[in-house]
Design a protein around this motif. Sequence first.
Motif, PDB file in Angstrom:
ATOM      1  N   ALA A   1      -5.112 -12.807  -1.393  1.00  0.00           N
ATOM      2  CA  ALA A   1      -3.616 -12.696  -1.152  1.00  0.00           C
ATOM      3  C   ALA A   1      -2.815 -13.388  -2.154  1.00  0.00           C
ATOM      4  N   GLY A   2      -1.867 -13.017  -2.931  1.00  0.00           N
ATOM      5  CA  GLY A   2      -1.114 -13.627  -3.870  1.00  0.00           C
ATOM      6  C   GLY A   2      -1.635 -13.309  -5.365  1.00  0.00           C
ATOM      7  N   SER A   3      -3.035 -12.705  -5.294  1.00  0.00           N
ATOM      8  CA  SER A   3      -3.640 -12.022  -6.718  1.00  0.00           C
ATOM      9  C   SER A   3      -2.972 -10.573  -6.920  1.00  0.00           C
ATOM     10  N   GLU A   4      -2.841 -10.450  -8.358  1.00  0.00           N
ATOM     11  CA  GLU A   4      -2.288  -9.055  -8.530  1.00  0.00           C
ATOM     12  C   GLU A   4      -3.594  -8.255  -8.892  1.00  0.00           C
ATOM     13  N   LEU A   5      -3.453  -7.022  -8.613  1.00  0.00           N
ATOM     14  CA  LEU A   5      -4.315  -5.922  -8.763  1.00  0.00           C
ATOM     15  C   LEU A   5      -4.408  -5.052  -9.657  1.00  0.00           C
ATOM     16  N   ALA A   6      -5.597  -4.850 -10.345  1.00  0.00           N
ATOM     17  CA  ALA A   6      -5.710  -3.681 -11.385  1.00  0.00           C
ATOM     18  C   ALA A   6      -6.139  -2.672 -10.879  1.00  0.00           C
ATOM     19  N   VAL A   7      -5.559  -1.282 -10.793  1.00  0.00           N
ATOM     20  CA  VAL A   7      -6.000  -0.073 -10.112  1.00  0.00           C
ATOM     21  C   VAL A   7      -5.825   1.050 -10.936  1.00  0.00           C
ATOM     22  N   PHE A   8      -6.616   2.225 -10.758  1.00  0.00           N
ATOM     23  CA  PHE A   8      -6.329   3.531 -11.292  1.00  0.00           C
ATOM     24  C   PHE A   8      -4.803   4.015 -11.118  1.00  0.00           C
ATOM     25  N   PRO A   9      -4.300   4.570 -12.255  1.00  0.00           N
ATOM     26  CA  PRO A   9      -2.983   4.951 -12.022  1.00  0.00           C
ATOM     27  C   PRO A   9      -2.732   6.181 -10.500  1.00  0.00           C
ATOM     28  N   ARG A  10      -1.670   6.057  -9.838  1.00  0.00           N
ATOM     29  CA  ARG A  10      -1.818   6.868  -8.603  1.00  0.00           C
ATOM     30  C   ARG A  10      -1.413   8.191  -8.787  1.00  0.00           C
ATOM     31  N   ASP A  11      -1.120   8.743 -10.078  1.00  0.00           N
ATOM     32  CA  ASP A  11      -1.246  10.019 -10.301  1.00  0.00           C
ATOM     33  C   ASP A  11      -2.639  11.011 -10.536  1.00  0.00           C
ATOM     34  N   GLU A  12      -3.729  10.048 -10.639  1.00  0.00           N
ATOM     35  CA  GLU A  12      -4.935  10.458 -10.861  1.00  0.00           C
ATOM     36  C   GLU A  12      -5.187  10.871  -9.543  1.00  0.00           C
ATOM     37  N   ALA A  13      -4.893   9.983  -8.664  1.00  0.00           N
ATOM     38  CA  ALA A  13      -5.531  10.269  -7.234  1.00  0.00           C
ATOM     39  C   ALA A  13      -4.651   9.783  -6.187  1.00  0.00           C
ATOM     40  N   PRO A  14      -3.650  10.420  -5.896  1.00  0.00           N
ATOM     41  CA  PRO A  14      -2.656   9.889  -5.009  1.00  0.00           C
ATOM     42  C   PRO A  14      -2.815   9.580  -3.646  1.00  0.00           C
ATOM     43  N   GLU A  15      -3.768  10.419  -3.062  1.00  0.00           N
ATOM     44  CA  GLU A  15      -4.344  10.157  -1.548  1.00  0.00           C
ATOM     45  C   GLU A  15      -5.328   8.887  -1.654  1.00  0.00           C
ATOM     46  N   ALA A  16      -6.115   8.770  -2.378  1.00  0.00           N
ATOM     47  CA  ALA A  16      -7.128   7.749  -2.681  1.00  0.00           C
ATOM     48  C   ALA A  16      -6.462   6.507  -3.013  1.00  0.00           C
ATOM     49  N   TYR A  17      -5.339   6.526  -3.683  1.00  0.00           N
ATOM     50  CA  TYR A  17      -4.644   5.305  -4.328  1.00  0.00           C
ATOM     51  C   TYR A  17      -3.704   4.799  -3.016  1.00  0.00           C
ATOM     52  N   ASP A  18      -3.235   5.535  -2.381  1.00  0.00           N
ATOM     53  CA  ASP A  18      -2.229   5.150  -0.953  1.00  0.00           C
ATOM     54  C   ASP A  18      -3.272   4.692   0.036  1.00  0.00           C
ATOM     55  N   ARG A  19      -4.479   5.218   0.340  1.00  0.00           N
ATOM     56  CA  ARG A  19      -5.534   4.806   1.113  1.00  0.00           C
ATOM     57  C   ARG A  19      -5.976   3.439   0.687  1.00  0.00           C
ATOM     58  N   LEU A  20      -6.394   3.166  -0.401  1.00  0.00           N
ATOM     59  CA  LEU A  20      -6.842   1.734  -0.908  1.00  0.00           C
ATOM     60  C   LEU A  20      -5.914   0.707  -0.708  1.00  0.00           C
ATOM     61  N   LEU A  21      -4.543   0.893  -1.020  1.00  0.00           N
ATOM     62  CA  LEU A  21      -3.575  -0.065  -0.920  1.00  0.00           C
ATOM     63  C   LEU A  21      -3.461  -0.334   0.686  1.00  0.00           C
ATOM     64  N   ALA A  22      -3.355   0.792   1.537  1.00  0.00           N
ATOM     65  CA  ALA A  22      -3.033   0.655   2.780  1.00  0.00           C
ATOM     66  C   ALA A  22      -4.314  -0.180   3.570  1.00  0.00           C
ATOM     67  N   ASP A  23      -5.640   0.163   3.013  1.00  0.00           N
ATOM     68  CA  ASP A  23      -6.753  -0.461   3.674  1.00  0.00           C
ATOM     69  C   ASP A  23      -6.738  -1.986   3.211  1.00  0.00           C
ATOM     70  N   CYS A  24      -6.379  -2.224   2.091  1.00  0.00           N
ATOM     71  CA  CYS A  24      -6.053  -3.622   1.826  1.00  0.00           C
ATOM     72  C   CYS A  24      -4.977  -4.379   2.455  1.00  0.00           C
ATOM     73  N   ALA A  25      -4.095  -3.827   2.659  1.00  0.00           N
ATOM     74  CA  ALA A  25      -2.912  -4.461   3.616  1.00  0.00           C
ATOM     75  C   ALA A  25      -3.341  -4.785   5.023  1.00  0.00           C
ATOM     76  N   ARG A  26      -4.116  -3.794   5.600  1.00  0.00           N
ATOM     77  CA  ARG A  26      -4.631  -3.867   6.923  1.00  0.00           C
ATOM     78  C   ARG A  26      -5.577  -4.973   7.002  1.00  0.00           C
ATOM     79  N   HIS A  27      -6.207  -5.195   5.973  1.00  0.00           N
ATOM     80  CA  HIS A  27      -7.130  -6.535   5.825  1.00  0.00           C
ATOM     81  C   HIS A  27      -6.665  -7.999   5.309  1.00  0.00           C
ATOM     82  N   GLY A  28      -5.279  -7.718   5.042  1.00  0.00           N
ATOM     83  CA  GLY A  28      -4.725  -9.117   4.858  1.00  0.00           C
ATOM     84  C   GLY A  28      -4.492  -9.324   3.306  1.00  0.00           C
TER      85      GLY A  28
END
Length: 316
Positions: free
Chosen positions: A186-213
């Motif tokens: 929490a509080g760390s910045e995140l480097a991740v693949f651009p959303r337009d490369e895989a929108p559903e996977a991108y959204d799922r990853l950030l949602a799972d991160c939020a669900r786990h704090g």
Amino acid sequence: MNLIAHLTCFVAVAEELHFGRAAQRLGMAQPQLSQRLKRLEGELGVRLVDRSSRHVGLTDPGRRLLDEAREILARVQRVYGLTERSPDTGTLRAGVPGELGAGTVAALIGAFRERRPDTVLDLRSLGTTAQVEQLADGSLDVGIVRHPVETHGLVVGPVAAEPLGVLLPESSPWAGAAEVHLSDLAGSELAVFPRDEAPEAYDRLLADCARHGYQPAAVHDSPNPDFTLGLVLAGRAVALTPYAEPPPGLTWRPLLGRPLLTRLSCAWRRGTDEAGPVGDFADTVADVLRERAAAAPREAAVRPRLVVRPASAFLA
């Protein structure tokens, strides 16, 4: 302009009469679909689709073009079908995600060469959206796509589910931990693949991160592994990746409870001969992903689960 790709977009919109459903069918972002349709209209000099907030319909030129566009795409598929009748020779055009990693790509090339020494492997670094689009228009034979993704008209091979860990600078307070709790980031910045490369996977990853704090302080789009490594080395961000031997100055630690998974599988056009190079490529990918997991340090060695199921199973 890639006419086949743009006609594929037009036919999807014409058949669905809904930009959201057409974009999902093609596995691409809706704004990208709209841009391609506008470019096709600009190239032809006519409006093909009437758009409003409540209605999408074809214009007279659009209705006249639809049958021709379907016939053009069918002819393209027949041309590619002719080339696939000689499966032991030629070139296999395969898409791979940019974050797959140099070691994994090298292993993939070597293993496929052993299986198919007479087939040239033309690897192309592409995001999932671009791969699905190029598979649909016939400019790609097979791809390694991220799930969840809509794969209408494609066949999906076994899905490899691999746990993600966190890539950190060696100076990080969690660098020496046996496992890192996702909420510790929490509080760390995140480097991740651009959303337009895989929108559903991108959204799922950030949602799972939020669900786990873990809600990143900022999210940096990273178009390739080297850029990600640079951000992490500079202390600007962390990255969530499957295990790979980290370069000097970085360390990879598993996440407590394995809360995040990356899901990859091969995908190819329906009707392709699966006993040919495409099937061998899919088998090679599965083998290489297993070997990558087995090379992980003991505390991180979790073999990927291989399950055969439609891509739609990962859309929920």
